[in-house]
Design a protein around this motif. Sequence first.
Motif, PDB file in Angstrom:
ATOM      1  N   LEU A 167       0.835  -1.194   0.000  1.00  0.00           N
ATOM      2  CA  LEU A 167       0.000   0.000   0.000  1.00  0.00           C
ATOM      3  C   LEU A 167       0.872   1.248   0.000  1.00  0.00           C
ATOM      4  O   LEU A 167       1.935   1.279   0.640  1.00  0.00           O
ATOM      5  CB  LEU A 167      -0.915   0.016   1.224  1.00  0.00           C
ATOM      6  N   ILE A 168       0.409   2.276  -0.702  1.00  0.00           N
ATOM      7  CA  ILE A 168       1.138   3.529  -0.778  1.00  0.00           C
ATOM      8  C   ILE A 168       0.124   4.667  -0.871  1.00  0.00           C
ATOM      9  O   ILE A 168      -0.981   4.483  -1.387  1.00  0.00           O
ATOM     10  CB  ILE A 168       2.093   3.524  -1.995  1.00  0.00           C
ATOM     11  N   ALA A 169       0.495   5.830  -0.360  1.00  0.00           N
ATOM     12  CA  ALA A 169      -0.394   6.993  -0.405  1.00  0.00           C
ATOM     13  C   ALA A 169       0.385   8.209  -0.862  1.00  0.00           C
ATOM     14  O   ALA A 169       1.620   8.286  -0.726  1.00  0.00           O
ATOM     15  CB  ALA A 169      -1.018   7.245   0.968  1.00  0.00           C
ATOM     16  N   ALA A 170      -0.333   9.167  -1.416  1.00  0.00           N
ATOM     17  CA  ALA A 170       0.285  10.433  -1.801  1.00  0.00           C
ATOM     18  C   ALA A 170       0.953  11.075  -0.593  1.00  0.00           C
ATOM     19  O   ALA A 170       0.496  10.931   0.542  1.00  0.00           O
ATOM     20  CB  ALA A 170      -0.768  11.368  -2.381  1.00  0.00           C
ATOM     21  N   GLY A 171       2.060  11.754  -0.842  1.00  0.00           N
ATOM     22  CA  GLY A 171       2.841  12.367   0.219  1.00  0.00           C
ATOM     23  C   GLY A 171       4.064  11.570   0.605  1.00  0.00           C
ATOM     24  O   GLY A 171       4.950  12.075   1.299  1.00  0.00           O
ATOM     25  N   ALA A 172       4.127  10.314   0.131  1.00  0.00           N
ATOM     26  CA  ALA A 172       5.266   9.456   0.469  1.00  0.00           C
ATOM     27  C   ALA A 172       6.555  10.007  -0.125  1.00  0.00           C
ATOM     28  O   ALA A 172       6.574  10.538  -1.237  1.00  0.00           O
ATOM     29  CB  ALA A 172       5.024   8.039  -0.050  1.00  0.00           C
ATOM     30  N   ALA A 173       7.639   9.887   0.633  1.00  0.00           N
ATOM     31  CA  ALA A 173       8.950  10.347   0.168  1.00  0.00           C
ATOM     32  C   ALA A 173       9.516   9.376  -0.859  1.00  0.00           C
ATOM     33  O   ALA A 173       9.238   8.168  -0.824  1.00  0.00           O
ATOM     34  CB  ALA A 173       9.903  10.475   1.343  1.00  0.00           C
ATOM     35  N   ILE A 174      10.314   9.921  -1.780  1.00  0.00           N
ATOM     36  CA  ILE A 174      10.962   9.134  -2.827  1.00  0.00           C
ATOM     37  C   ILE A 174      12.470   9.200  -2.623  1.00  0.00           C
ATOM     38  O   ILE A 174      13.034  10.281  -2.443  1.00  0.00           O
ATOM     39  CB  ILE A 174      10.613   9.670  -4.224  1.00  0.00           C
ATOM     40  N   ASP A 175      13.111   8.039  -2.667  1.00  0.00           N
ATOM     41  CA  ASP A 175      14.569   7.977  -2.590  1.00  0.00           C
ATOM     42  C   ASP A 175      15.098   7.160  -3.760  1.00  0.00           C
ATOM     43  O   ASP A 175      14.432   6.235  -4.246  1.00  0.00           O
ATOM     44  CB  ASP A 175      15.015   7.332  -1.274  1.00  0.00           C
ATOM     45  N   ILE A 176      16.308   7.508  -4.223  1.00  0.00           N
ATOM     46  CA  ILE A 176      16.935   6.815  -5.344  1.00  0.00           C
ATOM     47  C   ILE A 176      18.038   5.894  -4.838  1.00  0.00           C
ATOM     48  O   ILE A 176      18.867   6.297  -4.030  1.00  0.00           O
ATOM     49  CB  ILE A 176      17.547   7.815  -6.346  1.00  0.00           C
ATOM     50  N   ILE A 177      18.032   4.657  -5.343  1.00  0.00           N
ATOM     51  CA  ILE A 177      19.153   3.740  -5.153  1.00  0.00           C
ATOM     52  C   ILE A 177      19.811   3.611  -6.523  1.00  0.00           C
ATOM     53  O   ILE A 177      19.274   2.963  -7.423  1.00  0.00           O
ATOM     54  CB  ILE A 177      18.685   2.363  -4.653  1.00  0.00           C
ATOM     55  N   PRO A 178      20.959   4.272  -6.750  1.00  0.00           N
ATOM     56  CA  PRO A 178      21.547   4.322  -8.091  1.00  0.00           C
ATOM     57  C   PRO A 178      21.924   2.940  -8.619  1.00  0.00           C
ATOM     58  O   PRO A 178      22.396   2.074  -7.869  1.00  0.00           O
ATOM     59  CB  PRO A 178      22.795   5.192  -7.906  1.00  0.00           C
ATOM     60  N   GLY A 179      21.723   2.739  -9.925  1.00  0.00           N
ATOM     61  CA  GLY A 179      22.181   1.540 -10.608  1.00  0.00           C
ATOM     62  C   GLY A 179      23.531   1.816 -11.260  1.00  0.00           C
ATOM     63  O   GLY A 179      24.339   2.584 -10.723  1.00  0.00           O
ATOM     64  N   GLN A 180      23.755   1.264 -12.445  1.00  0.00           N
ATOM     65  CA  GLN A 180      25.032   1.497 -13.139  1.00  0.00           C
ATOM     66  C   GLN A 180      25.123   2.910 -13.711  1.00  0.00           C
ATOM     67  O   GLN A 180      26.224   3.399 -13.976  1.00  0.00           O
ATOM     68  CB  GLN A 180      25.203   0.466 -14.255  1.00  0.00           C
TER      69      GLN A 180
END
Length: 203
Positions: A167-180
């Motif tokens: 489950l997910i709702a608006a307002g959730a934080a986004i984080d990046i896990i870099p690939g190559q």
Amino acid sequence: MRLLSISAGKVAKLFGSHHPNYAMVASAIGKQSLSNLSQRTPIEITTLGVVGDEQADLSVHGGIEKAIYVYPAEHYPFWNTLLTRETQKLVELTFGAIGENFTIEGLLETQLYIGDRLTIGELEFTVVKLREPCFKFNAKMRYKGAAKAMLQSGFSGWYLRVNRTGLIAAGAAIDIIPGQRITSIADQNKALLNRGNQSDLWE
């Protein structure tokens, strides 16, 4: 970086004089916001995307590799200005209008690479590819040059594969896990633009 809206749509008839062979096609590009900052309703996300969302043509939308279509809110002023000018009517698009499932802020095509992973709330996704516009986008925007404008501006958005459901709702934080970090979404868009065989986008 955060999630502003989660949207879904049902397959419906899409009318327009935006393709020489079709006056009407089936499409689920018309999306409605189910969760946003004013109503942060939790929405279920499966490996096939937002529960309740539909796709008319699974060869180009949907499926595991294109489960979620993401679009940056930063591009909305561009479309409002362009469409207002071209249609001679005031256009103020609402989130989901580009056909996206997730409307986000703080992350653009130039900053994201194929293979990067995104965590949004407790869910995890992998960046798969850019969105390639077609004549249905022209019909949805009621402007024959919309797909061409998306390609030339580079404001394409991108598709995600769902790695961790829930489950997910608006307002959730986004984080990046870099690939190559070899090919960005912007790089993909430039390659598509330079192919020079995209005339079908704006016939």
